[in-house]
Enzyme design. Structure first.
Site, PDB file in Angstrom:
ATOM      1  N   THR A  38      30.320 -50.756 -64.752  1.00 53.97           N
ATOM      2  CA  THR A  38      29.945 -49.529 -64.058  1.00 53.97           C
ATOM      3  C   THR A  38      30.908 -49.181 -62.923  1.00 53.97           C
ATOM      4  O   THR A  38      31.198 -48.008 -62.675  1.00 53.97           O
ATOM      5  CB  THR A  38      28.510 -49.673 -63.520  1.00 53.97           C
ATOM      6  OG1 THR A  38      27.632 -49.835 -64.642  1.00 53.97           O
ATOM      7  CG2 THR A  38      28.077 -48.460 -62.724  1.00 53.97           C
ATOM      8  N   THR A 118      27.633 -55.370 -64.194  1.00 55.74           N
ATOM      9  CA  THR A 118      26.621 -56.205 -63.543  1.00 55.74           C
ATOM     10  C   THR A 118      25.679 -56.883 -64.539  1.00 55.74           C
ATOM     11  O   THR A 118      25.059 -57.885 -64.210  1.00 55.74           O
ATOM     12  CB  THR A 118      25.786 -55.373 -62.560  1.00 55.74           C
ATOM     13  OG1 THR A 118      25.241 -54.254 -63.270  1.00 55.74           O
ATOM     14  CG2 THR A 118      26.614 -54.899 -61.391  1.00 55.74           C
TER      15      THR A 118
HETATM   16  N1  ASP Z   1      25.165 -51.370 -66.249  1.00 57.12           N
HETATM   17  C1  ASP Z   1      26.190 -52.320 -66.323  1.00 57.12           C
HETATM   18  C2  ASP Z   1      26.995 -52.392 -65.029  1.00 57.12           C
HETATM   19  O1  ASP Z   1      26.418 -52.338 -63.999  1.00 57.12           O
HETATM   20  C3  ASP Z   1      27.094 -52.094 -67.432  1.00 57.12           C
HETATM   21  C4  ASP Z   1      27.837 -53.334 -67.689  1.00 57.12           C
HETATM   22  O2  ASP Z   1      27.309 -54.399 -67.427  1.00 57.12           O
HETATM   23  O3  ASP Z   1      28.996 -53.256 -68.071  1.00 57.12           O
HETATM   24  O4  ASP Z   1      28.183 -52.501 -64.988  1.00 57.12           O
END
Ligand code: ASP
Length: 345
Positions: A38, A118
């Protein structure tokens, strides 16, 4: 008069030049390893806080976006991947470990920062905690809001990650996770919220410290073995043994365990019981680790479990027990030795 002003000029340049040169060369050197997530993702507009899939920024765009970093460190970059963290696999983990080890072994290197999605950030953090052999800081950073969002959290997280990476107090702390002004230990920390910026929490133990505006403030150190005290070495490995996690719930039967064994699992982490399928897996040489689905607290060792050849995961959640079991299996199949590793790492 002329001679005097000449003297002043010579003196001034003698004083200023070394200082100026010093200011430039004294900046610590940090390498930014990028993997995507993200923090690098773009959305179609500034209010787009989910399904932001309009491409990802490059490492250089991350740096250009944050000119303040120039005052903190001389930063070089290496793009290891540019993917969502669900796509991070053994190949990227091994590349990261090898490249970070190579960078930190250079005398001029001060530390490393890794951008990561994350969703699985804590898995990569724990893997590096076990496979980077250096006391120099390694800081994992991500964001809950995309690069393009109003009030995005990425730039402050990245700024703080570099501050933490150049802070002398960060040496020997193991791999660190930096989001939301909090410095957390790779081993102890889990993403606990799907959406809020205050998501990484070490439930049993709390943060190690904070990146506050006046200083980097630490309050405790991780005691379990990590980084420079780790026995795991992935330099010669091109793959890692398959280990799966079987989740427990009412009426869960052994179907998942049987399927994992058929798929070639060398180890299975359980979040509860498991029944006959577990015994069948063990008879085929598959190592079994007892973890738990609650997300906090220890799985306490018992003589009964040890006698059945199973290993207990201490307070590692299933997905982190999986990482340690993968690495343990690169060294031994002996449940007693592996239990020792679970008690030490
Ligand atoms: N929602 C996730 C992030 O915070 C997407 C991922 O893990 O690539 O990055």
């Amino acid at each position: 008069m002329i001679r005097r002003s000449l003297l002043v000029a010579v003196l001034a340049s003698a004083l200023l030049t070394p200082l100026g040169a010093y200011a430039q060369t004294a900046l610590p050197k940090v390498k930014l390893f990028t993997t995507g997530g993200t923090i690098q993702s773009k959305g179609a507009h500034r209010q787009k806080l989910m399904e932001y899939s309009d491409g990802r920024v490059t490492p250089q765009e991350l740096l250009d976006d944050l000119p303040e970093l120039k005052d903190l460190a001389e930063i070089s970059t290496m793009e290891v991947a540019n993917v969502g963290s669900g796509n991070i696999a053994a190949e990227q983990l091994l590349t990261l470990a090898r490249e970070i080890n190579a960078w930190l072994a250079r005398p001029e290197a001060t530390g490393a920062v890794v951008t990561h999605g994350t969703a699985t950030l804590e898995e990569t953090a724990y893997f590096l905690n076990l496979t980077v052999h250096s006391q120099k800081p390694v800081v994992m950073v991500g964001a809950m809001r995309p690069f393009t969002a109003v009030s995005r959290d990425g730039p402050m997280n990245l700024y703080n990650a570099v501050r933490v990476a150049v802070a002398p107090q960060s040496r020997g702390m193991g791999v660190l996770i930096m989001l939301n002004d909090e410095i957390n230990a790779a081993r102890d920390t889990t993403k606990t919220n799907t959406y809020r910026v205050e998501t990484f929490v070490a439930r049993d133990l709390g943060p190690l410290g904070f990146a506050d505006s006046d200083r980097i403030a630490y309050y405790r150190r991780p005691l379990y073995r990590h980084t420079y005290r780790s026995e795991f070495n992935v330099d010669q490995l091109s793959t890692l043994p398959r280990v799966d996690v079987a989740y427990t719930y009412q009426e869960a039967d052994g179907a998942a365990i049987d399927a994992f064994v058929t798929a070639g699992a060398k180890g299975i982490v359980l979040t509860g019981g498991g029944g006959d399928a577990v015994k069948a897996a063990q008879n085929k040489g598959v190592l079994i680790v007892n973890s738990d689905r609650k997300g906090a607290g220890r799985v306490v060792e018992s003589e009964k479990v040890a006698a059945s050849g199973r290993i207990t995961s201490d307070n590692l959640p299933p997905h982190k027990a999986r990482i340690l079991l993968r690495l343990a299996l690169t060294k031994t199949q002996d449940p007693k030795q592996i239990q020792r590793m679970f008690n030490e790492y």
